[in-house]
Design a protein around this motif. Structure first.
Motif, PDB file in Angstrom:
ATOM      1  N   TRP A  98      73.441  29.757 -14.402  1.00 57.53           N
ATOM      2  CA  TRP A  98      72.312  30.508 -14.958  1.00 57.53           C
ATOM      3  C   TRP A  98      71.716  31.424 -13.910  1.00 57.53           C
ATOM      4  CZ3 TRP A  98      72.180  25.415 -13.574  1.00 57.53           C
ATOM      5  CH2 TRP A  98      71.252  25.039 -12.606  1.00 57.53           C
ATOM      6  N   ALA A  99      70.817  32.272 -14.397  1.00 59.97           N
ATOM      7  CA  ALA A  99      70.052  33.157 -13.523  1.00 59.97           C
ATOM      8  C   ALA A  99      68.593  33.074 -13.931  1.00 59.97           C
ATOM      9  CB  ALA A  99      70.544  34.594 -13.634  1.00 59.97           C
ATOM     10  N   ASN A 123      76.623  24.631 -11.087  1.00 57.70           N
ATOM     11  CA  ASN A 123      75.693  23.690 -10.457  1.00 57.70           C
ATOM     12  C   ASN A 123      75.660  22.412 -11.290  1.00 57.70           C
ATOM     13  OD1 ASN A 123      73.215  22.272  -9.835  1.00 57.70           O
ATOM     14  ND2 ASN A 123      72.662  24.088  -8.655  1.00 57.70           N
ATOM     15  N   ASP A 124      76.002  21.276 -10.678  1.00 59.50           N
ATOM     16  CA  ASP A 124      76.056  20.019 -11.427  1.00 59.50           C
ATOM     17  C   ASP A 124      74.830  19.132 -11.214  1.00 59.50           C
ATOM     18  OD1 ASP A 124      76.527  19.129  -8.870  1.00 59.50           O
ATOM     19  OD2 ASP A 124      78.364  18.048  -9.352  1.00 59.50           O
ATOM     20  N   SER A 125      73.778  19.650 -10.593  1.00 58.11           N
ATOM     21  CA  SER A 125      72.590  18.836 -10.338  1.00 58.11           C
ATOM     22  C   SER A 125      71.842  18.454 -11.619  1.00 58.11           C
ATOM     23  CB  SER A 125      71.641  19.545  -9.373  1.00 58.11           C
ATOM     24  OG  SER A 125      71.200  20.760  -9.913  1.00 58.11           O
ATOM     25  N   LEU A 126      72.109  19.135 -12.728  1.00 61.91           N
ATOM     26  CA  LEU A 126      71.485  18.810 -14.015  1.00 61.91           C
ATOM     27  C   LEU A 126      72.484  18.210 -14.993  1.00 61.91           C
ATOM     28  CD1 LEU A 126      69.364  22.045 -14.384  1.00 61.91           C
ATOM     29  CD2 LEU A 126      68.526  19.769 -13.787  1.00 61.91           C
ATOM     30  N   ASN A 127      73.656  17.837 -14.504  1.00 64.66           N
ATOM     31  CA  ASN A 127      74.718  17.324 -15.371  1.00 64.66           C
ATOM     32  C   ASN A 127      74.512  15.832 -15.620  1.00 64.66           C
ATOM     33  OD1 ASN A 127      76.968  17.164 -16.932  1.00 64.66           O
ATOM     34  ND2 ASN A 127      78.438  17.442 -15.278  1.00 64.66           N
ATOM     35  N   GLY A 128      73.580  15.540 -16.509  1.00 70.38           N
ATOM     36  CA  GLY A 128      73.232  14.176 -16.885  1.00 70.38           C
ATOM     37  C   GLY A 128      72.032  14.216 -17.807  1.00 70.38           C
ATOM     38  N   VAL A 129      71.673  13.087 -18.358  1.00 72.19           N
ATOM     39  CA  VAL A 129      70.565  13.015 -19.309  1.00 72.19           C
ATOM     40  C   VAL A 129      69.242  12.893 -18.563  1.00 72.19           C
ATOM     41  CG1 VAL A 129      69.531  11.657 -21.154  1.00 72.19           C
ATOM     42  CG2 VAL A 129      71.987  12.013 -21.111  1.00 72.19           C
ATOM     43  N   GLY A 130      68.300  13.794 -18.856  1.00 77.27           N
ATOM     44  CA  GLY A 130      66.951  13.717 -18.321  1.00 77.27           C
ATOM     45  C   GLY A 130      66.835  13.844 -16.816  1.00 77.27           C
ATOM     46  N   LEU A 131      67.701  14.628 -16.198  1.00 74.07           N
ATOM     47  CA  LEU A 131      67.632  14.822 -14.749  1.00 74.07           C
ATOM     48  C   LEU A 131      66.702  15.983 -14.424  1.00 74.07           C
ATOM     49  CD1 LEU A 131      71.417  14.499 -13.804  1.00 74.07           C
ATOM     50  CD2 LEU A 131      69.632  12.745 -13.683  1.00 74.07           C
ATOM     51  N   PHE A 132      65.946  15.849 -13.339  1.00 74.01           N
ATOM     52  CA  PHE A 132      65.065  16.903 -12.844  1.00 74.01           C
ATOM     53  C   PHE A 132      65.652  17.466 -11.561  1.00 74.01           C
ATOM     54  CE2 PHE A 132      62.229  14.184 -15.200  1.00 74.01           C
ATOM     55  CZ  PHE A 132      61.298  15.031 -15.757  1.00 74.01           C
ATOM     56  N   HIS A 133      65.473  18.770 -11.364  1.00 73.02           N
ATOM     57  CA  HIS A 133      65.853  19.356 -10.075  1.00 73.02           C
ATOM     58  C   HIS A 133      64.929  20.535  -9.779  1.00 73.02           C
ATOM     59  CE1 HIS A 133      68.633  19.624  -6.711  1.00 73.02           C
ATOM     60  NE2 HIS A 133      68.418  20.921  -6.763  1.00 73.02           N
ATOM     61  N   GLU A 140      56.937  40.195  -4.321  1.00 74.92           N
ATOM     62  CA  GLU A 140      56.829  40.987  -5.545  1.00 74.92           C
ATOM     63  C   GLU A 140      56.356  40.097  -6.698  1.00 74.92           C
ATOM     64  OE1 GLU A 140      59.507  44.044  -8.246  1.00 74.92           O
ATOM     65  OE2 GLU A 140      60.367  43.137  -6.464  1.00 74.92           O
ATOM     66  N   SER A 141      55.400  40.593  -7.453  1.00 73.93           N
ATOM     67  CA  SER A 141      54.893  39.823  -8.587  1.00 73.93           C
ATOM     68  C   SER A 141      55.580  40.283  -9.871  1.00 73.93           C
ATOM     69  CB  SER A 141      53.384  39.986  -8.711  1.00 73.93           C
ATOM     70  OG  SER A 141      53.054  41.330  -9.024  1.00 73.93           O
ATOM     71  N   PHE A 142      55.577  39.377 -10.851  1.00 75.04           N
ATOM     72  CA  PHE A 142      56.217  39.646 -12.134  1.00 75.04           C
ATOM     73  C   PHE A 142      55.311  39.205 -13.268  1.00 75.04           C
ATOM     74  CE2 PHE A 142      59.617  39.105  -9.079  1.00 75.04           C
ATOM     75  CZ  PHE A 142      60.360  40.243  -9.304  1.00 75.04           C
ATOM     76  N   LYS A 143      55.380  39.941 -14.356  1.00 75.45           N
ATOM     77  CA  LYS A 143      54.636  39.601 -15.561  1.00 75.45           C
ATOM     78  C   LYS A 143      55.431  38.633 -16.436  1.00 75.45           C
ATOM     79  CE  LYS A 143      52.219  41.812 -19.397  1.00 75.45           C
ATOM     80  NZ  LYS A 143      51.873  43.098 -20.021  1.00 75.45           N
ATOM     81  N   TYR A 144      56.768  38.767 -16.420  1.00 75.95           N
ATOM     82  CA  TYR A 144      57.642  37.946 -17.246  1.00 75.95           C
ATOM     83  C   TYR A 144      58.679  37.254 -16.375  1.00 75.95           C
ATOM     84  CZ  TYR A 144      55.917  41.248 -20.770  1.00 75.95           C
ATOM     85  OH  TYR A 144      55.131  42.027 -21.560  1.00 75.95           O
ATOM     86  N   LEU A 145      58.982  36.011 -16.707  1.00 71.06           N
ATOM     87  CA  LEU A 145      60.077  35.263 -16.083  1.00 71.06           C
ATOM     88  C   LEU A 145      60.949  34.704 -17.197  1.00 71.06           C
ATOM     89  CD1 LEU A 145      58.145  33.245 -13.354  1.00 71.06           C
ATOM     90  CD2 LEU A 145      59.499  35.306 -13.005  1.00 71.06           C
ATOM     91  N   ARG A 146      62.254  34.641 -16.941  1.00 68.13           N
ATOM     92  CA  ARG A 146      63.140  34.065 -17.953  1.00 68.13           C
ATOM     93  C   ARG A 146      64.324  33.382 -17.282  1.00 68.13           C
ATOM     94  NH1 ARG A 146      66.219  39.299 -20.685  1.00 68.13           N
ATOM     95  NH2 ARG A 146      67.589  39.759 -18.907  1.00 68.13           N
ATOM     96  N   ILE A 147      64.959  32.510 -18.047  1.00 63.51           N
ATOM     97  CA  ILE A 147      66.222  31.905 -17.638  1.00 63.51           C
ATOM     98  C   ILE A 147      67.292  32.476 -18.553  1.00 63.51           C
ATOM     99  CG2 ILE A 147      65.845  29.876 -19.107  1.00 63.51           C
ATOM    100  CD1 ILE A 147      67.418  28.257 -16.968  1.00 63.51           C
ATOM    101  N   ARG A 148      68.411  32.858 -17.961  1.00 66.37           N
ATOM    102  CA  ARG A 148      69.538  33.413 -18.732  1.00 66.37           C
ATOM    103  C   ARG A 148      70.780  32.607 -18.390  1.00 66.37           C
ATOM    104  NH1 ARG A 148      73.330  36.577 -17.083  1.00 66.37           N
ATOM    105  NH2 ARG A 148      72.162  37.287 -15.267  1.00 66.37           N
ATOM    106  N   GLN A 149      71.352  31.970 -19.386  1.00 60.44           N
ATOM    107  CA  GLN A 149      72.577  31.210 -19.165  1.00 60.44           C
ATOM    108  C   GLN A 149      73.719  32.174 -18.873  1.00 60.44           C
ATOM    109  OE1 GLN A 149      73.566  27.353 -21.115  1.00 60.44           O
ATOM    110  NE2 GLN A 149      74.984  28.614 -22.275  1.00 60.44           N
TER     111      GLN A 149
END
Length: 97
Positions: free
Chosen positions: A23-24, A43-53, A65-74
Motif C-alpha cells: 500500500w501507499a 509487508n507481512d506485519s499485518l498478515n494475521g487477525v487483529g494485528l496492530f503495527h 509539509e501539511s496536508f488537508k487530506y490523507l488516504r491509504i491506497r492498496q
C-alpha cells in the motif's frame, strides 16, 4: 491540516486471508494531486487477525509539509491474491496546524 509523522493500522479482526500486503499512504491539499508519503511492498506485519503495527513517515521531504487530506491506497493484491481492502482501523499521527 496535519503534518503527518506516522500511522497505525489494525488488520482485519475476522479473516486472516484478506490482510493488507502492499500500500501507499498519500497526502493532498486539493483532493486531486496526491503525494506518496510512505509505501510498503509485501509487508507481512499485518498478515494475521487483529494485528496492530505502527509505521513511521520518515521521508524528510514531507516532514514539514501539511496536508488537508490523507488516504491509504492498496497497491496490488492482498495476501489472498484478490483486490479487497480489509482493515479494522487506521490512525494517523502528526502535528495539527
Amino acid at each position: 491540516r496535519i503534518i503527518p509523522s506516522g500511522y497505525m493500522i489494525e488488520s482485519c479482526t475476522y479473516d486472516i486471508s484478506e490482510t493488507l500486503r502492499s500500500w501507499a499512504i498519500e497526502g493532498s491539499n486539493d483532493n486531486q494531486y496526491w503525494k506518496t508519503l510512505d509505501s510498503q511492498v509485501n509487508n507481512d506485519s499485518l498478515n494475521g487477525v487483529g494485528l496492530f503495527h505502527l509505521f513511521a513517515i520518515s521521508n524528510y521531504k514531507y516532514n514539514t509539509e501539511s496536508f488537508k487530506y490523507l488516504r491509504i491506497r492498496q497497491a496490488g493484491s492482498n495476501w489472498c491474491e484478490n483486490d479487497s481492502l480489509f482493515i479494522t482501523s487506521i490512525e494517523f499521527y502528526g502535528r495539527i496546524i
